[in-house]
Design an enzyme around this catalytic site. Structure first.
Site, mmCIF file in Angstrom:
data_model
loop_
_atom_site.group_PDB
_atom_site.id
_atom_site.type_symbol
_atom_site.label_atom_id
_atom_site.label_comp_id
_atom_site.label_asym_id
_atom_site.label_seq_id
_atom_site.Cartn_x
_atom_site.Cartn_y
_atom_site.Cartn_z
ATOM 1 N N ASP A 79 -5.366 11.608 8.769
ATOM 2 C CA ASP A 79 -5.441 11.782 7.305
ATOM 3 C C ASP A 79 -4.294 12.645 6.790
ATOM 4 O OD1 ASP A 79 -7.458 10.344 6.182
ATOM 5 O OD2 ASP A 79 -8.895 11.985 6.034
ATOM 6 N N SER B 131 0.830 -1.205 0.000
ATOM 7 C CA SER B 131 0.000 0.000 0.000
ATOM 8 C C SER B 131 0.862 1.252 0.000
ATOM 9 C CB SER B 131 -0.869 -0.029 1.251
ATOM 10 O OG SER B 131 -1.435 1.233 1.488
ATOM 11 N N LYS C 151 2.354 -3.714 6.414
ATOM 12 C CA LYS C 151 2.714 -3.831 4.991
ATOM 13 C C LYS C 151 4.231 -3.659 4.819
ATOM 14 C CE LYS C 151 -1.368 -4.542 3.337
ATOM 15 N NZ LYS C 151 -1.699 -5.870 2.839
ATOM 16 N N TYR D 71 -1.415 -0.643 10.463
ATOM 17 C CA TYR D 71 -1.670 -1.254 9.153
ATOM 18 C C TYR D 71 -0.492 -1.012 8.205
ATOM 19 C CZ TYR D 71 -3.617 -1.707 4.445
ATOM 20 O OH TYR D 71 -3.812 -2.033 3.127
HETATM 21 P P1 NAD Z 1 -10.774 -7.339 1.296
HETATM 22 O O1 NAD Z 1 -10.950 -7.301 2.763
HETATM 23 O O2 NAD Z 1 -11.970 -7.118 0.437
HETATM 24 O O3 NAD Z 1 -10.082 -8.714 0.849
HETATM 25 C C1 NAD Z 1 -9.201 -9.417 1.664
HETATM 26 C C2 NAD Z 1 -9.681 -10.860 1.724
HETATM 27 O O4 NAD Z 1 -8.753 -11.617 2.498
HETATM 28 C C3 NAD Z 1 -11.041 -10.988 2.377
HETATM 29 O O5 NAD Z 1 -11.856 -11.797 1.548
HETATM 30 C C4 NAD Z 1 -10.758 -11.677 3.716
HETATM 31 O O6 NAD Z 1 -11.813 -12.540 4.104
HETATM 32 C C5 NAD Z 1 -9.479 -12.424 3.420
HETATM 33 N N1 NAD Z 1 -8.546 -12.613 4.538
HETATM 34 C C6 NAD Z 1 -8.134 -11.704 5.458
HETATM 35 N N2 NAD Z 1 -7.184 -12.243 6.243
HETATM 36 C C7 NAD Z 1 -6.988 -13.515 5.808
HETATM 37 C C8 NAD Z 1 -6.131 -14.584 6.189
HETATM 38 N N3 NAD Z 1 -5.254 -14.432 7.198
HETATM 39 N N4 NAD Z 1 -6.178 -15.739 5.500
HETATM 40 C C9 NAD Z 1 -7.056 -15.903 4.469
HETATM 41 N N5 NAD Z 1 -7.899 -14.944 4.083
HETATM 42 C C10 NAD Z 1 -7.857 -13.756 4.726
HETATM 43 O O7 NAD Z 1 -9.627 -6.272 0.931
HETATM 44 P P2 NAD Z 1 -9.173 -5.717 -0.478
HETATM 45 O O8 NAD Z 1 -9.604 -4.301 -0.584
HETATM 46 O O9 NAD Z 1 -9.544 -6.663 -1.541
HETATM 47 O O10 NAD Z 1 -7.605 -5.710 -0.255
HETATM 48 C C11 NAD Z 1 -6.788 -6.803 -0.648
HETATM 49 C C12 NAD Z 1 -5.382 -6.536 -0.196
HETATM 50 O O11 NAD Z 1 -4.954 -5.287 -0.739
HETATM 51 C C13 NAD Z 1 -5.232 -6.400 1.320
HETATM 52 O O12 NAD Z 1 -4.009 -7.011 1.700
HETATM 53 C C14 NAD Z 1 -5.185 -4.911 1.539
HETATM 54 O O13 NAD Z 1 -4.454 -4.577 2.697
HETATM 55 C C15 NAD Z 1 -4.460 -4.436 0.283
HETATM 56 N N6 NAD Z 1 -4.762 -3.046 -0.067
HETATM 57 C C16 NAD Z 1 -6.047 -2.652 -0.240
HETATM 58 C C17 NAD Z 1 -6.328 -1.324 -0.558
HETATM 59 C C18 NAD Z 1 -7.750 -0.852 -0.728
HETATM 60 O O14 NAD Z 1 -7.964 0.368 -0.746
HETATM 61 N N7 NAD Z 1 -8.740 -1.722 -0.887
HETATM 62 C C19 NAD Z 1 -5.278 -0.398 -0.710
HETATM 63 C C20 NAD Z 1 -3.964 -0.848 -0.530
HETATM 64 C C21 NAD Z 1 -3.726 -2.179 -0.218
HETATM 65 N N1 UDP Z 2 -13.142 10.897 2.941
HETATM 66 C C1 UDP Z 2 -14.207 11.734 3.250
HETATM 67 N N2 UDP Z 2 -15.337 11.154 3.748
HETATM 68 C C2 UDP Z 2 -15.455 9.801 3.943
HETATM 69 C C3 UDP Z 2 -14.368 8.979 3.616
HETATM 70 C C4 UDP Z 2 -13.216 9.550 3.120
HETATM 71 O O1 UDP Z 2 -14.124 12.943 3.084
HETATM 72 O O2 UDP Z 2 -16.519 9.348 4.417
HETATM 73 C C5 UDP Z 2 -11.906 11.499 2.380
HETATM 74 C C6 UDP Z 2 -10.657 11.264 3.216
HETATM 75 O O3 UDP Z 2 -10.528 12.270 4.204
HETATM 76 C C7 UDP Z 2 -9.560 11.294 2.152
HETATM 77 C C8 UDP Z 2 -10.248 10.722 0.911
HETATM 78 O O4 UDP Z 2 -11.651 10.878 1.143
HETATM 79 O O5 UDP Z 2 -9.199 12.631 1.878
HETATM 80 C C9 UDP Z 2 -9.944 9.250 0.677
HETATM 81 O O6 UDP Z 2 -10.232 8.532 1.853
HETATM 82 P P1 UDP Z 2 -10.169 6.938 1.891
HETATM 83 O O7 UDP Z 2 -10.440 6.513 3.307
HETATM 84 O O8 UDP Z 2 -11.052 6.395 0.820
HETATM 85 O O9 UDP Z 2 -8.669 6.600 1.470
HETATM 86 P P2 UDP Z 2 -7.287 6.858 2.260
HETATM 87 O O10 UDP Z 2 -7.477 8.071 3.122
HETATM 88 O O11 UDP Z 2 -7.049 5.613 3.041
HETATM 89 O O12 UDP Z 2 -6.277 7.077 1.183
#
Ligand code: NAD
Ligand code: UDP
Length: 337
Positions: free
Chosen positions: A294, A124, A152, A148
């Site tokens: 934030d 991330s 990562k 978090y």
């Molecule tokens: P998500 O929660 O929708 O998907 C994660 C999946 O992993 C879920 O289905 C959950 O049930 C499963 N899971 C969690 N811990 C587990 C474990 N120990 N063993 C097996 N299954 C497990 O999240 P996402 O948005 O699809 O994100 C996927 C990955 O990307 C995550 O590692 C998250 O940290 C990373 N990520 C997400 C975002 C975002 O904005 N969505 C941004 C940056 C990084």
């Molecule tokens: N944000 C907002 N209202 C919400 C959720 C998010 O104004 O209910 C804003 C937040 O302050 C940030 C942007 O939207 O500026 C993206 O937030 P998000 O949580 O989606 O992503 P992250 O901050 O983790 O990058």
């Protein structure tokens, strides 16, 4: 050429699953279902015509993982499984380190034991912390300021160490910016439990009438209109980036960390305005205080992904808005409807 996909029923993993199957890859999914549903498996099957082999359980469960690795001969692993709520991570640090860091350690150990040496990991942009400069490049210093983000960064360090110790390994940590949008079918999308933390699902839930209004967290940042700026990218572009990363692993050794973003920042109010314009639906909002922790503004320098494996985000902001709404309006209660 089987790929083990951990967390493959989650938001990003499920979109990757569809891309991988459509690119003729055979995938096996391990997911605990803690933040997903078996209905996602049905959706993957209805879109692709293929139902992937699925194991319910956690990646840190050695007994389960032994069963999985014994049953399949994997070429590579794409590791999405993890917890992702920043606020929760601050309250439950050990739960996050246990799941995200210890889980990744067990997974890599299993890979090593079974001679599987290609790994793509969901990292991330959070690993960078307070920007020294924007856009972030991969050489920006790593200084996460929440649990978090540390989980990562620690996993990346483990991957790097392993690649240094094992010259036959190749691994990529993909540093995602802000994935939004949904599969164009409208049948696969983001389905957060409870009130969403993230902006895009909050907007779609207001639009569908489940939530009354969006709270905009702060309008006094030093940005285009005072609201926070992020680099939003379409989840299908992100999913495709994993296929490109896998091709890089086939031809290279060692560890790389690579940003996946569009390279453009958008403010919260720009997001609201484009959602309303593209979909013709109003999103009432009011300005609230800044959210703790934030950052004002960050976006990606995405040139390394282009250079290394010829990836760039192709879908537009309008595509993101249209596809998010297509999913939410077809499935007002997510996978429950
Ligand atoms: P998500 O929660 O929708 O998907 C994660 C999946 O992993 C879920 O289905 C959950 O049930 C499963 N899971 C969690 N811990 C587990 C474990 N120990 N063993 C097996 N299954 C497990 O999240 P996402 O948005 O699809 O994100 C996927 C990955 O990307 C995550 O590692 C998250 O940290 C990373 N990520 C997400 C975002 C975002 O904005 N969505 C941004 C940056 C990084
Ligand atoms: N944000 C907002 N209202 C919400 C959720 C998010 O104004 O209910 C804003 C937040 O302050 C940030 C942007 O939207 O500026 C993206 O937030 P998000 O949580 O989606 O992503 P992250 O901050 O983790 O990058």
């Amino acid at each position: 050429m089987k790929i083990l996909v951990t967390g493959g029923l989650g938001y990003i993993g499920s979109h990757f699953a569809v891309c991988a199957i459509q690119a003729s890859k055979e995938i096996v999914i391990v997911d605990s279902l803690e933040n997903s549903s078996l209905k996602v498996l049905d959706a993957i099957e209805s879109i692709t015509g293929t139902r992937p082999v699925f194991y319910q359980g956690k990646v840190q469960d050695r007994e389960l993982m032994t069963q999985v690795f014994n049953a399949h001969s994997f070429d590579s692993v794409v590791h999405f499984a993890g917890y992702k709520a920043v606020g929760e991570s601050t309250k439950e640090p050990l739960m996050y380190y246990q799941n995200n860091v210890a889980g990744s350690a067990v997974l890599m150990d299993m890979m090593k034991e079974y001679g599987v040496n290609k790994l793509v990991f969901s990292s991330s942009a959070t690993v960078y912390g307070v920007p020294e400069f924007v856009p972030y490049t991969e050489s920006h210093r790593i200084a996460p300021f929440n649990v978090y983000g540390h989980s990562k960064a620690m996993t990346e360090v483990m991957m790097q160490g392993l690649c240094e110790a094992q010259p036959d390994w190749s691994a990529i940590a993909l540093r995602y910016f802000n994935p939004v949008g949904a599969h164009e079918s409208g049948d696969l999308g983001e389905d957060p439990k409870g009130i969403p933390n993230n902006l895009m699902p909050f907007i779609t839930k207001v639009a569908v009438g489940e939530l009354a209004e969006l709270g905009v967290f702060g309008d006094d940042y030093d940005t285009v209109d005072g609201t926070g700026v992020r680099d939003y990218l379409h989840v299908m572009d992100l999913a495709e980036g994993h296929l490109k990363a896998l091709s890089w692993l086939d031809a290279n050794k060692g560890f790389k960390a690579v940003n996946l973003g569009t390279g453009n920042g958008m403010s919260v109010l720009q997001m609201v305005e484009s959602f309303e314009r593209v979909n013709g639906v109003k999103v009432p909002y009011s300005i609230k205080p800044r959210r703790d922790g934030d950052l004002p503004a960050f976006w990606a320098d995405a040139s390394l992904a282009k250079e290394l494996f010829d990836w760039q985000a192709n879908r537009t902001l309008d595509d993101m808005m249209r596809d998010s709404w297509h999913w939410q309006s077809r499935h007002p209660r997510g996978y429950q409807s």
